[in-house]
Design an enzyme around this catalytic site. Structure first.
Site, PDB file in Angstrom:
ATOM      1  N   ARG A   1       0.722  -0.987  -0.035  1.00 42.27           N
ATOM      2  CA  ARG A   1      -0.066  -0.026   0.006  1.00 42.27           C
ATOM      3  C   ARG A   1       0.982   1.158   0.066  1.00 42.27           C
ATOM      4  NH1 ARG A   1      -3.447  -2.857  -1.399  1.00 42.27           N
ATOM      5  NH2 ARG A   1      -5.338  -3.343  -0.346  1.00 42.27           N
TER       6      ARG A   1
ATOM      7  N   GLU B   1      -4.718   7.342  -4.880  1.00 45.97           N
ATOM      8  CA  GLU B   1      -5.051   6.539  -6.227  1.00 45.97           C
ATOM      9  C   GLU B   1      -6.486   6.725  -6.698  1.00 45.97           C
ATOM     10  OE1 GLU B   1      -4.261   2.441  -5.668  1.00 45.97           O
ATOM     11  OE2 GLU B   1      -2.249   2.662  -4.876  1.00 45.97           O
TER      12      GLU B   1
ATOM     13  N   HIS C   1      -1.288   0.184  -9.866  1.00 45.42           N
ATOM     14  CA  HIS C   1      -1.868  -0.907  -8.875  1.00 45.42           C
ATOM     15  C   HIS C   1      -2.389  -1.936  -9.635  1.00 45.42           C
ATOM     16  CE1 HIS C   1      -3.858  -1.140  -4.626  1.00 45.42           C
ATOM     17  NE2 HIS C   1      -3.805  -2.445  -5.203  1.00 45.42           N
TER      18      HIS C   1
HETATM   19  O1  GLV Z   1      -4.229  -4.532  -3.426  1.00 42.56           O
HETATM   20  C1  GLV Z   1      -4.699  -5.488  -3.597  1.00 42.56           C
HETATM   21  C2  GLV Z   1      -5.492  -6.281  -2.807  1.00 42.56           C
HETATM   22  O2  GLV Z   1      -5.446  -5.803  -1.373  1.00 42.56           O
HETATM   23  O3  GLV Z   1      -6.143  -7.467  -2.819  1.00 42.56           O
END
Ligand code: GLV
Length: 330
Positions: free
Chosen positions: A241, A270, A290
């Site tokens: 993150r 984001e 991401h």
């Molecule tokens: O970012 C991805 C997740 O948490 O699945």
């Protein structure tokens, strides 16, 4: 129940989802999707309006805060996340509002480990800036010392956290002849990785890869002090993150030569939409939007997981994968 007739209503905070799970959901419930293909607000009135009166919400990476949970209290029984991480959810407020929260563990670690390796190669080998030069007409033949990165094969890899994703990364690292260390986990030394103190990991690793959830304890886990401990030839990889890394400190460390490079799949805010943002223009940062779990099969499995949880709860059965804090309630 607030769908047509006796059918439950499920709100989806996206305009489309991969795989066939929506069709499966529609057999049992009326489904309302986020109507705009352009963007979904992180939180706020629009999302609350979408979910108001719904029995369940399928919410990929949506901010599920106290305000949202209070607004849907009494109607929404479950918010199902198709992700592993649930840092965007106020779990305490969900408990108070009587809303079940489920996530999707066990389905995305292999794909995310692949993405982690892609970022290691893109960042450490400087393949990302090399590709940028190619696409922007800057490929030169005069120099033999252009685009020279550092090796990934044989490097010492330090994993922060040693959950499913980190372990999948460690399995791949064996094929790259890497020495693998891990820290910030209760797991001891394994066949694939040696448990070490956090400071030792930072000092010894050529590549530090982050695989911890975002919690108050891991916010800015990597800041100026940690970057200063890392080797000047080190690469930092973040597929966890954004806020686990202090971005300002990272940019300074790269500019001051405190570390070599960074690969980022996640950001403080984001979607990151400013192409001039320093993390997108920096010559030693490889950045992706991401996409850790973004394959057709994995994203479909993630949504399937969320739909299974929703159907269970709407059917009066316990959810399959309540977030750990709500397991008792499940
Ligand atoms: O970012 C991805 C997740 O948490 O699945």
């Amino acid at each position: 129940m607030s769908g047509s007739g006796n059918r439950p209503l499920v709100a989806v905070t996206r305009s489309s989802l991969p795989g066939g799970a929506l069709d499966r959901l529609r057999k049992h419930a009326d489904v309302v999707l986020w109507p705009d293909d352009d963007d979904v607000p992180a939180a706020g009135v629009a999302l609350r309006d979408l979910a108001r009166g719904a029995d369940a919400v399928l919410a990929p990476y949506a901010k599920v805060d106290r305000e949202f949970l209070e607004a849907v209290r009494g109607s929404v029984r479950i918010v199902a996340l198709p992700s592993a991480g649930y840092d965007a959810v106020d779990v305490g407020a969900a408990l108070e509002a009587g809303v079940m929260i489920t996530n999707a563990p066990d389905v995305l670690h292999e794909t995310t480990a692949d993405t982690t390796f892609a970022l290691m190669l893109l960042a450490r080998r400087l393949l990302f800036p090399a590709a940028r030069d190619l696409h922007e007409g800057r490929w030169k033949r005069a120099r033999f010392d252009e685009h020279l990165g550092l090796d990934v094969t044989g490097a010492t890899l330090g994993l922060a956290g040693y959950g499913q994703i980190a372990q999948a990364v460690a399995r791949r690292a064996a094929g790259f002849g890497m020495t693998v260390l891990h820290s910030l986990s209760r797991t001891g030394t394994t066949d694939l990785s040696t448990a070490v103190e956090w400071r030792e990991l930072l000092e010894r690793s050529d590549i530090v890869s982050l695989h911890v959830p975002l919690t108050p304890e891991t916010r800015h886990l990597i800041g100026a002090a940690e970057l200063a401990l890392m080797k000047p030839t080190a690469t930092l990889i973040n597929t966890a993150r954004g806020p686990v890394v202090d971005t300002e400190a990272l940019l300074r460390a790269l500019d001051d030569g405190e570390i070599h490079s960074a690969g980022l799949d996640v950001f403080d805010v984001e979607p990151l939409r400013d192409p001039k943002h320093p993390v997108l223009t920096h010559p030693r940062i490889a950045a992706l939007p991401h996409v850790g779990s973004a394959t057709e099969a994995t994203r479909a499995r993630m949504v399937d997981h969320a739909v299974d949880n929703i159907l269970a709860v709407l059917d009066g059965r316990p959810p399959l994968t309540p977030v750990p804090e709500l397991k008792e309630r499940g």
